[in-house]
Each structure stands twice: as structure tokens, then as C-alpha cells.
Design an enzyme around this catalytic site. Structure first.
Site, PDB file in Angstrom:
ATOM      1  N   ASP A  31       7.037 -19.505  29.067  1.00 60.72           N
ATOM      2  CA  ASP A  31       6.573 -18.558  30.081  1.00 60.72           C
ATOM      3  C   ASP A  31       5.546 -19.270  30.956  1.00 60.72           C
ATOM      4  O   ASP A  31       4.685 -19.979  30.435  1.00 60.72           O
ATOM      5  CB  ASP A  31       5.923 -17.356  29.352  1.00 60.72           C
ATOM      6  CG  ASP A  31       5.680 -16.175  30.270  1.00 60.72           C
ATOM      7  OD1 ASP A  31       5.205 -16.375  31.386  1.00 60.72           O
ATOM      8  OD2 ASP A  31       5.952 -15.027  29.837  1.00 60.72           O
ATOM      9  N   SER A 125      20.386  -6.371  35.399  1.00 62.85           N
ATOM     10  CA  SER A 125      19.847  -5.076  35.803  1.00 62.85           C
ATOM     11  C   SER A 125      20.948  -4.170  36.322  1.00 62.85           C
ATOM     12  O   SER A 125      21.936  -4.644  36.912  1.00 62.85           O
ATOM     13  CB  SER A 125      18.831  -5.318  36.914  1.00 62.85           C
ATOM     14  OG  SER A 125      18.529  -4.114  37.561  1.00 62.85           O
ATOM     15  N   TYR A 149      16.248  -9.429  45.337  1.00 56.82           N
ATOM     16  CA  TYR A 149      16.073  -9.374  43.874  1.00 56.82           C
ATOM     17  C   TYR A 149      17.405  -9.036  43.195  1.00 56.82           C
ATOM     18  O   TYR A 149      17.857  -9.719  42.271  1.00 56.82           O
ATOM     19  CB  TYR A 149      14.999  -8.334  43.509  1.00 56.82           C
ATOM     20  CG  TYR A 149      15.123  -7.841  42.097  1.00 56.82           C
ATOM     21  CD1 TYR A 149      14.690  -8.637  41.039  1.00 56.82           C
ATOM     22  CD2 TYR A 149      15.718  -6.604  41.800  1.00 56.82           C
ATOM     23  CE1 TYR A 149      14.849  -8.209  39.727  1.00 56.82           C
ATOM     24  CE2 TYR A 149      15.875  -6.177  40.502  1.00 56.82           C
ATOM     25  CZ  TYR A 149      15.435  -6.975  39.470  1.00 56.82           C
ATOM     26  OH  TYR A 149      15.598  -6.555  38.183  1.00 56.82           O
ATOM     27  N   LYS A 153      20.177 -11.242  40.607  1.00 52.57           N
ATOM     28  CA  LYS A 153      20.726 -10.811  39.308  1.00 52.57           C
ATOM     29  C   LYS A 153      22.256 -10.948  39.344  1.00 52.57           C
ATOM     30  O   LYS A 153      22.862 -11.461  38.408  1.00 52.57           O
ATOM     31  CB  LYS A 153      20.335  -9.356  39.005  1.00 52.57           C
ATOM     32  CG  LYS A 153      18.864  -9.166  38.665  1.00 52.57           C
ATOM     33  CD  LYS A 153      18.509  -9.810  37.344  1.00 52.57           C
ATOM     34  CE  LYS A 153      17.050  -9.640  36.964  1.00 52.57           C
ATOM     35  NZ  LYS A 153      16.614 -10.496  35.869  1.00 52.57           N
ATOM     36  N   TYR A 177      20.023  -3.712  32.292  1.00 51.73           N
ATOM     37  CA  TYR A 177      18.978  -2.743  31.929  1.00 51.73           C
ATOM     38  C   TYR A 177      18.981  -1.595  32.928  1.00 51.73           C
ATOM     39  O   TYR A 177      19.071  -1.822  34.126  1.00 51.73           O
ATOM     40  CB  TYR A 177      17.582  -3.346  32.047  1.00 51.73           C
ATOM     41  CG  TYR A 177      17.243  -4.529  31.208  1.00 51.73           C
ATOM     42  CD1 TYR A 177      18.103  -5.058  30.263  1.00 51.73           C
ATOM     43  CD2 TYR A 177      15.989  -5.129  31.371  1.00 51.73           C
ATOM     44  CE1 TYR A 177      17.733  -6.146  29.507  1.00 51.73           C
ATOM     45  CE2 TYR A 177      15.616  -6.228  30.622  1.00 51.73           C
ATOM     46  CZ  TYR A 177      16.496  -6.738  29.690  1.00 51.73           C
ATOM     47  OH  TYR A 177      16.128  -7.827  28.968  1.00 51.73           O
ATOM     48  N   ASN A 199       6.754   0.740  40.193  1.00 53.24           N
ATOM     49  CA  ASN A 199       7.666   1.603  39.447  1.00 53.24           C
ATOM     50  C   ASN A 199       7.038   2.948  39.130  1.00 53.24           C
ATOM     51  O   ASN A 199       5.819   3.098  39.108  1.00 53.24           O
ATOM     52  CB  ASN A 199       8.132   0.918  38.164  1.00 53.24           C
ATOM     53  CG  ASN A 199       8.952  -0.323  38.453  1.00 53.24           C
ATOM     54  OD1 ASN A 199       8.545  -1.417  38.117  1.00 53.24           O
ATOM     55  ND2 ASN A 199      10.070  -0.155  39.091  1.00 53.24           N
ATOM     56  N   LEU A 200       7.921   3.907  38.873  1.00 51.13           N
ATOM     57  CA  LEU A 200       7.455   5.281  38.706  1.00 51.13           C
ATOM     58  C   LEU A 200       6.482   5.457  37.536  1.00 51.13           C
ATOM     59  O   LEU A 200       5.401   6.023  37.706  1.00 51.13           O
ATOM     60  CB  LEU A 200       8.675   6.200  38.547  1.00 51.13           C
ATOM     61  CG  LEU A 200       8.377   7.675  38.370  1.00 51.13           C
ATOM     62  CD1 LEU A 200       7.548   8.219  39.533  1.00 51.13           C
ATOM     63  CD2 LEU A 200       9.670   8.478  38.258  1.00 51.13           C
ATOM     64  N   ARG A 231      17.303   8.721  37.541  1.00 51.50           N
ATOM     65  CA  ARG A 231      17.418   7.412  36.890  1.00 51.50           C
ATOM     66  C   ARG A 231      17.615   7.603  35.390  1.00 51.50           C
ATOM     67  O   ARG A 231      17.316   8.668  34.839  1.00 51.50           O
ATOM     68  CB  ARG A 231      16.119   6.595  37.086  1.00 51.50           C
ATOM     69  CG  ARG A 231      15.799   6.244  38.525  1.00 51.50           C
ATOM     70  CD  ARG A 231      16.766   5.226  39.094  1.00 51.50           C
ATOM     71  NE  ARG A 231      16.446   4.843  40.469  1.00 51.50           N
ATOM     72  CZ  ARG A 231      16.866   5.509  41.555  1.00 51.50           C
ATOM     73  NH1 ARG A 231      17.622   6.598  41.436  1.00 51.50           N
ATOM     74  NH2 ARG A 231      16.555   5.082  42.757  1.00 51.50           N
ATOM     75  N   ARG A 290      12.027   6.160  49.904  1.00 47.97           N
ATOM     76  CA  ARG A 290      11.669   4.741  49.911  1.00 47.97           C
ATOM     77  C   ARG A 290      12.912   3.954  50.324  1.00 47.97           C
ATOM     78  O   ARG A 290      13.976   4.140  49.718  1.00 47.97           O
ATOM     79  CB  ARG A 290      11.213   4.340  48.497  1.00 47.97           C
ATOM     80  CG  ARG A 290      10.716   2.916  48.386  1.00 47.97           C
ATOM     81  CD  ARG A 290      10.109   2.645  47.022  1.00 47.97           C
ATOM     82  NE  ARG A 290      11.072   2.764  45.922  1.00 47.97           N
ATOM     83  CZ  ARG A 290      10.796   2.515  44.651  1.00 47.97           C
ATOM     84  NH1 ARG A 290       9.564   2.136  44.312  1.00 47.97           N
ATOM     85  NH2 ARG A 290      11.714   2.639  43.720  1.00 47.97           N
ATOM     86  N   PRO A 291      12.783   3.072  51.319  1.00 48.02           N
ATOM     87  CA  PRO A 291      13.985   2.345  51.758  1.00 48.02           C
ATOM     88  C   PRO A 291      14.628   1.594  50.593  1.00 48.02           C
ATOM     89  O   PRO A 291      13.934   1.017  49.758  1.00 48.02           O
ATOM     90  CB  PRO A 291      13.442   1.344  52.794  1.00 48.02           C
ATOM     91  CG  PRO A 291      12.119   1.874  53.216  1.00 48.02           C
ATOM     92  CD  PRO A 291      11.577   2.668  52.064  1.00 48.02           C
TER      93      PRO A 291
END
Ligand code: UD1
Length: 332
Positions: A31, A125, A149, A153, A177, A199-200, A231, A290-291
Site C-alpha cells: 500500500d 465495481s 474512474y 474498472k 462491489y 459517498n452517502l 442503491r 448530482r451529475p
């Protein structure tokens, strides 16, 4: 058995490491700590009650650093979780995303082939499905990603599938995911993004804690149950257990699995579940869409159930309780 986990000090990744240690694997973490903290490595050992963790601060795009890991250890399998993941930033800095997320995948795959490691698990994802018909099934044709992004993936999935086809005996599992939330029930490991969260759930817990005044709900005019985005939220511990299930069933070829619960939840339903689980009010306001957001995204989970014998066990209330527990315990 030694498993190389890239990005192992991150939020989801740390949880995956704990599950691997509990199953008596030795974990090698690679990492660069760009969006994670070194203290997480100690927390991983503490939670698993085991010391079998070896940490390397390296960047996975660095082939020579990877080489020294492969030469020093007998790696049985790789779980590739490292990568940048902020959609907004990927639109502003596409090259950073294309470079980091695809080069890391290629460098790691190349090292695997060179050092004869035949098992590769990739953290993908649900974003690769694009705007598709719900529930999303693994056999669906993918739609173009809405942002760099998501494109990285989809590209990494393609690269790894081609590598598996060109190298008989190579096993690739692509894990799609859905929306991971929650934290370890101890409150020790959870989502602690550096900077402002996107994120929410991390926004929701910050509002609940008074660090943000109101939650902004992005749009209530979607064709969904109450107009807000739907979601498939999955508890991070369930997600981590999914990785272990995959690792124990690896076979040559390309295998794609959705890791979700199969249940869609709207933004307003999640707010209500959070309030109920934690007996705390979450002030919110409806703002514009949100776009790049889609109306609905949830998984068909039959394949993982059938082939891996895995399914998510934890419900929304547990996700909300554990996410809040982590936020309360977490010190910046
Ligand atoms: C997330 C991830 C994406 C991942 C995908 C599928 C980001 C930005 N998105 O996308 O990387 O591929 O899951 O696993 O990292 N919302 C609000 N207010 C907020 C934040 C969000 O109303 O402050 C709404 C959104 O409009 C959406 C839902 O909450 O309807 C979930 O949003 P978010 O948590 O950002 O996840 P996704 O956009 O689904």
C-alpha cells in the site's frame, strides 16, 4: 498460505485482511498509503488477534518494488484492491486515474505471470454496468462508463480477462462491489476518507455528528419508490467474507461475481433506517441531481450464492449502527 493484498490498509481492504487472517492465511500488504493510514495495520492485527501481517509501503505501479515482494515471499494469490476511487476527482484528473488504476493492474498481472502466481482476485465495481436494467446480472452487456474512474474498472476487467485467456491455468475473479457501508462492530475500522467525503454513508454520519449541518439529498425526481436514488448497500464485513469465499473456490478462467445484497434502498429509506438504528435525527434537504448519478443500481446475487455459497447476512440496521459506532469512536 501467503496472500498479497494491494491497498490493504484502506477501509474495505483492511476488513478483507482481517477475514483472511481469521482463516489462517498470512497477509502481505502492499500500500502506498495515499488514502489510508499506517495505524490500520496494527488495528488489523488487533482485530484478528494475529500477527501474520507483513507490510510494504510501495506503489503497485512500481515493478521493481513488486519484484522484491515476489522474490521474498511465496505468494499463493493476489487480491488487487489498490486504486483511486473518487468519481469527481477522476473527471478533473482523468490521466491520474487512467494511469494509476490500469498500470497497477498490468504491473501486478505481469509480475504474477513472471513469478508463476496463478490466482488473481480483482476489486471491480457495479459502476461497470453503467445505466442498465436492474437487477444487474453478471452476464449483461456492459454500458459505457460515465466517468474515468468507472472506465478504469471496465478496462482492468478487460485486461485481466485477456491475460487469463492468454495464460491457461490463470484464474481471475472479478468482484463487482455494490455500495459498501458499515464498519467493524468494534468501531476500530471504518470509512475514514481523507478530506471531504463524497459517498452517502460518511456524509450521513458526519451530519449526525454535527460536523455538517444538513445532508444534501441529490434529487427526488428519479423514477424510483420515493424519487431518490436507489442503491444496493452491503455491509463491509459481508463484502470481506465474500472475498474469502472467492479465494477458496478459485478455478482457472475468468469468473465474475456481484457482491451485493440484491436489495435496493433509496436515499430517504437509508436516512430513516439510520435514524431508527441510532435514535438520532438526520437533518436533510433535497437539492438538484448530482451529475453522472443513475436512478437505480442493485445486484442479482444468485451466481455468488450458487457458486460460492456466499450471501450477505447483515441488514440495513446493522450497517447504520456500525457506521455510526465507528464515526463516534473515530478521532481525526
Ligand atoms: C458509489 C461509488 C462508486 C462505486 C459505486 C458502486 C463514489 C463517488 N461512488 O457510487 O465508486 O463504483 O458506488 O459500488 O465513490 N447521495 C446523496 N447525498 C450525498 C451523497 C450521495 O443524496 O451526499 C446519493 C447519491 O445521489 C446516490 C446514493 O446517495 O443516489 C449513493 O451515492 P454514493 O454513496 O456516492 O454512491 P454511488 O454514487 O452509488
Amino acid at each position: 498460505m501467503q496472500i498479497l493484498v494491494t491497498g490493504g490498509a484502506g477501509y474495505i481492504r483492511a476488513r478483507v485482511c482481517v477475514e483472511l487472517l481469521k482463516k489462517s492465511y498470512t497477509v502481505i500488504i502492499a500500500d502506498n498509503l495515499s488514502n489510508s493510514r499506517i495505524e490500520t495495520v496494527e488495528k488489523i492485527k488487533q482485530l484478528a488477534g494475529k500477527d501474520d501481517v507483513i507490510f510494504y509501503k510501495i506503489d503497485v505501479t512500481d515493478a521493481s518494488a513488486l519484484k522484491s515482494i515476489f522474490l521474498s515471499h511465496k505468494v499463493a494469490a493476489v487480491i488487487h484492491l489498490a486504486g483511486f476511487k473518487a468519481i469527481g476527482e477522476s473527471l478533473e484528473k482523468p490521466l491520474k486515474y487512467y494511469y494509476n488504476n490500469t498500470v497497477s493492474t498490468m504491473t501486478l498481472a505481469e509480475a504474477c505471470i513472471k513469478y508463476d502466481v496463478k490466482k488473481f482476485v480483482f476489486s471491480s465495481s457495479a459502476t461497470v454496468y453503467g445505466e442498465n436494467k436492474v437487477p444487474f446480472v453478471e452476464t449483461m452487456e456492459l454500458r459505457p462508463a460515465a466517468n474515468p474512474y468507472g472506465a478504469t474498472k471496465a478496462m482492468s476487467e478487460r485486461i485481466l480477462s485477456d491475460v487469463a485467456r492468454a495464460n491457461p491455468g490463470f484464474s481471475v475473479s472479478l468482484l463487482r462491489y455494490f455500495n459498501p457501508v458499515g464498519a467493524h462492530e468494534s468501531g476500530l475500522i471504518g470509512e475514514a476518507p481523507k478530506g471531504v467525503p463524497n459517498n452517502l454513508m460518511p456524509c450521513l454520519t458526519r451530519v449526525a455528528r454535527g460536523k455538517m449541518e444538513k445532508l444534501r439529498v441529490f434529487g427526488n425526481d428519479y423514477p424510483t419508490v420515493d424519487g431518490t436514488g436507489v442503491r444496493d448497500y452491503i455491509h463491509v464485513v459481508d463484502l470481506a467474507e465474500g472475498h474469502v469465499a472467492v479465494l477458496e473456490k478459485l478455478a482457472p478462467g475468468v469468473h465474475i461475481y456481484n457482491l451485493g445484497t440484491g436489495k435496493g434502498t433509496s436515499v430517504l429509506e437509508l436516512i430513516r433506517a439510520f435514524e431508527e438504528a441510532n435514535k438520532i435525527k438526520v437533518p436533510y434537504e433535497i437539492v438538484g441531481r448530482r451529475p453522472g448519478d443513475i436512478a437505480e443500481c442493485y445486484a442479482d446475487v444468485n451466481k455468488a450464492r450458487r457458486e460460492l455459497g456466499w450471501k450477505a447476512k447483515r441488514g440495513l440496521l446493522e450497517m447504520c449502527r456500525d457506521a455510526w459506532n465507528f464515526e463516534k469512536n473515530y478521532r481525526e
